[in-house]
Design a protein around this motif. Sequence first.
Motif, PDB file in Angstrom:
ATOM      1  N   ASP A 240      26.924  86.679  18.724  1.00 49.37           N
ATOM      2  CA  ASP A 240      26.758  85.981  20.196  1.00 49.37           C
ATOM      3  C   ASP A 240      27.741  87.043  20.747  1.00 49.37           C
ATOM      4  OD1 ASP A 240      26.820  82.938  19.727  1.00 49.37           O
ATOM      5  OD2 ASP A 240      27.254  83.372  17.798  1.00 49.37           O
TER       6      ASP A 240
ATOM      7  N   ALA B 168      29.898  80.885  15.662  1.00 45.75           N
ATOM      8  CA  ALA B 168      29.686  79.178  15.562  1.00 45.75           C
ATOM      9  C   ALA B 168      29.709  78.984  13.890  1.00 45.75           C
ATOM     10  CB  ALA B 168      28.392  78.680  15.208  1.00 45.75           C
TER      11      ALA B 168
ATOM     12  N   ASP C  64      29.965  79.737  28.204  1.00 43.47           N
ATOM     13  CA  ASP C  64      29.521  78.820  28.711  1.00 43.47           C
ATOM     14  C   ASP C  64      28.458  78.621  29.393  1.00 43.47           C
ATOM     15  OD1 ASP C  64      32.989  78.113  27.535  1.00 43.47           O
ATOM     16  OD2 ASP C  64      33.080  78.042  29.993  1.00 43.47           O
TER      17      ASP C  64
ATOM     18  N   ALA D 154      26.242  78.505  26.455  1.00 42.74           N
ATOM     19  CA  ALA D 154      26.410  77.694  25.310  1.00 42.74           C
ATOM     20  C   ALA D 154      25.553  75.844  26.299  1.00 42.74           C
ATOM     21  CB  ALA D 154      28.235  76.693  25.045  1.00 42.74           C
ATOM     22  N   ALA D 155      25.050  75.811  27.239  1.00 40.33           N
ATOM     23  CA  ALA D 155      24.664  74.629  28.218  1.00 40.33           C
ATOM     24  C   ALA D 155      22.900  74.883  28.055  1.00 40.33           C
ATOM     25  CB  ALA D 155      25.455  74.876  29.074  1.00 40.33           C
TER      26      ALA D 155
ATOM     27  N   GLU E  51      22.095  76.855  26.206  1.00 39.99           N
ATOM     28  CA  GLU E  51      20.550  76.397  23.881  1.00 39.99           C
ATOM     29  C   GLU E  51      21.517  75.508  23.870  1.00 39.99           C
ATOM     30  OE1 GLU E  51      20.140  78.008  20.255  1.00 39.99           O
ATOM     31  OE2 GLU E  51      20.463  78.692  21.841  1.00 39.99           O
ATOM     32  N   GLU E  52      22.263  73.937  24.186  1.00 38.39           N
ATOM     33  CA  GLU E  52      21.988  72.828  24.165  1.00 38.39           C
ATOM     34  C   GLU E  52      20.489  71.838  24.526  1.00 38.39           C
ATOM     35  OE1 GLU E  52      24.563  69.104  24.901  1.00 38.39           O
ATOM     36  OE2 GLU E  52      25.253  70.506  25.906  1.00 38.39           O
ATOM     37  N   LYS E  53      20.491  72.503  25.984  1.00 34.06           N
ATOM     38  CA  LYS E  53      18.789  72.219  25.987  1.00 34.06           C
ATOM     39  C   LYS E  53      18.248  72.915  25.685  1.00 34.06           C
ATOM     40  CE  LYS E  53      21.062  71.133  30.877  1.00 34.06           C
ATOM     41  NZ  LYS E  53      21.293  71.138  32.991  1.00 34.06           N
ATOM     42  N   ASN E  54      18.505  74.049  25.075  1.00 36.18           N
ATOM     43  CA  ASN E  54      16.859  74.436  24.713  1.00 36.18           C
ATOM     44  C   ASN E  54      17.549  75.715  23.417  1.00 36.18           C
ATOM     45  OD1 ASN E  54      14.891  74.571  27.079  1.00 36.18           O
ATOM     46  ND2 ASN E  54      17.354  74.903  28.333  1.00 36.18           N
ATOM     47  N   PRO E  55      17.443  74.873  22.715  1.00 34.09           N
ATOM     48  CA  PRO E  55      17.713  75.088  21.361  1.00 34.09           C
ATOM     49  C   PRO E  55      16.530  76.768  21.647  1.00 34.09           C
ATOM     50  CG  PRO E  55      17.167  72.941  20.864  1.00 34.09           C
ATOM     51  CD  PRO E  55      16.538  73.483  22.660  1.00 34.09           C
TER      52      PRO E  55
ATOM     53  N   LYS F 129      19.139  81.444  22.229  1.00 34.70           N
ATOM     54  CA  LYS F 129      20.049  83.285  21.968  1.00 34.70           C
ATOM     55  C   LYS F 129      19.327  83.702  21.428  1.00 34.70           C
ATOM     56  CE  LYS F 129      24.195  80.671  22.077  1.00 34.70           C
ATOM     57  NZ  LYS F 129      26.610  80.351  21.157  1.00 34.70           N
TER      58      LYS F 129
END
Length: 275
Positions: free
Chosen positions: A161, A203, A237, A240-241, A243-247, A250
């Motif tokens: 990360d 993580a 941040d 993170a947003a 990645e949540e919408k587009n796994p 990253k």
Amino acid sequence: MVNLVCEAILPDCPMKDVEEIEKSIVTTYKKSIWSKFLKAINDFDMIQDGDKIAIGVSGGKDSLLLVKLFQELKKDRRKNFDFKAVSLNPGFRNSDLDNFKNNLDKLNIDCEIIDTNIWEIANEKAKDYPCFLCAKMRRGILYTQVEELGFNKLTLGHHFDDVIETTLINMFYAGTMKTMTPKVPSTSGKLELIRPLIYVKEADIIDYTKTNGIRAMNCGCTIEAGKTSSKRKEVKDLLAALEEKNPGIKQSVFNSMKNINLDYVFGYTGGKEVK
């Protein structure tokens, strides 16, 4: 050792016995941490016979894990190297320093702590934005001390990360395409910096830390609130947003730093600055 976001990690339980923590590295976290650590070392030929390696330890989750990984690696007698944990005390509060030393003791980590007054100087000389000066001073002092102690390599706890965040920070705020590399000479040229956690996701480090009850330090910074840089936190941040919408986004950013096509960029500096 210096790219820190000041967020504490609260463990899920009291710290487990060191034997159990060490065992978890090659069992529970074999796939997510141990194998990726070994892969980075092998992919980028980070360790050679005869190496004397200093491990930069901040007291945070990444560097504490890094030492335990090197202790495990040392058990493999095919690797002929020596290592030692080295830490700068930039001006920790007594409570933070005591917690750090307690962690070192419980985790069976022999660490040389070098006392400095970096935070005091940075806060005094760079009143508005002391973080840049702090980071620069910490790097300079650490490199010098490690060289004087006779090490030829310094390993740092930057992870997957960190690479991604640094890539975007440089693009957004510095107008350049560069990131943390697995191996790079130090500014003096007398050391080689290596980053064996480059494939390990934050993580998974957090999960390892919490599950094993390790109360790792946050950055411990004593600089006045409001003066610390928030750019890394902003980018963290944002990622993170996304990645949540587009796994997988990253991983795409990470992969992009291995797949640069020079035929499709405006300019390539080769280390020289472009204005």
